[in-house]
Design a protein around this motif. Structure first.
Motif: not given
Length: 79
Positions: A1-18, A56-63
């Motif tokens: 669950m930790d990974f899936e939630v973080n993945k969703l949060l990372i995507q939401a941050c990218k979408t909303n220009n956080i 790893v997901e966060l590092r690859c996100s570009g954020l």
């Protein structure tokens, strides 16, 4: 669950220009061969492996990001 939630949060941050994502991970995520990591993963369904995947997901996100790996949280005692 930790990974899936973080993945969703990372995507939401990218979408909303956080501007910055701060991830609280755990020590030993990058030392899977250590006995402490083995014990934690054995007791808690490979939690450190999932936390590393989130990193790893966060590092690859570009954020812009900060990853915090605390050793432990302590309860403050009031005097």
């Amino acid at each position: 669950m930790d990974f899936e939630v973080n993945k969703l949060l990372i995507q939401a941050c990218k979408t909303n220009n956080i501007k910055k994502f701060i991830l609280t991970s755990s020590m030993y995520v990058n030392r899977p061969g250590h006995i402490v990591a083995f014990c934690i993963n054995s007791m808690y369904a490979d939690v450190l492996d999932w936390k590393l995947k989130s990193e790893v997901e966060l590092r690859c996100s570009g954020l812009n990001y900060t990853i915090i790996r605390p050793g432990k949280f302590l309860k403050s005692e009031k005097n």
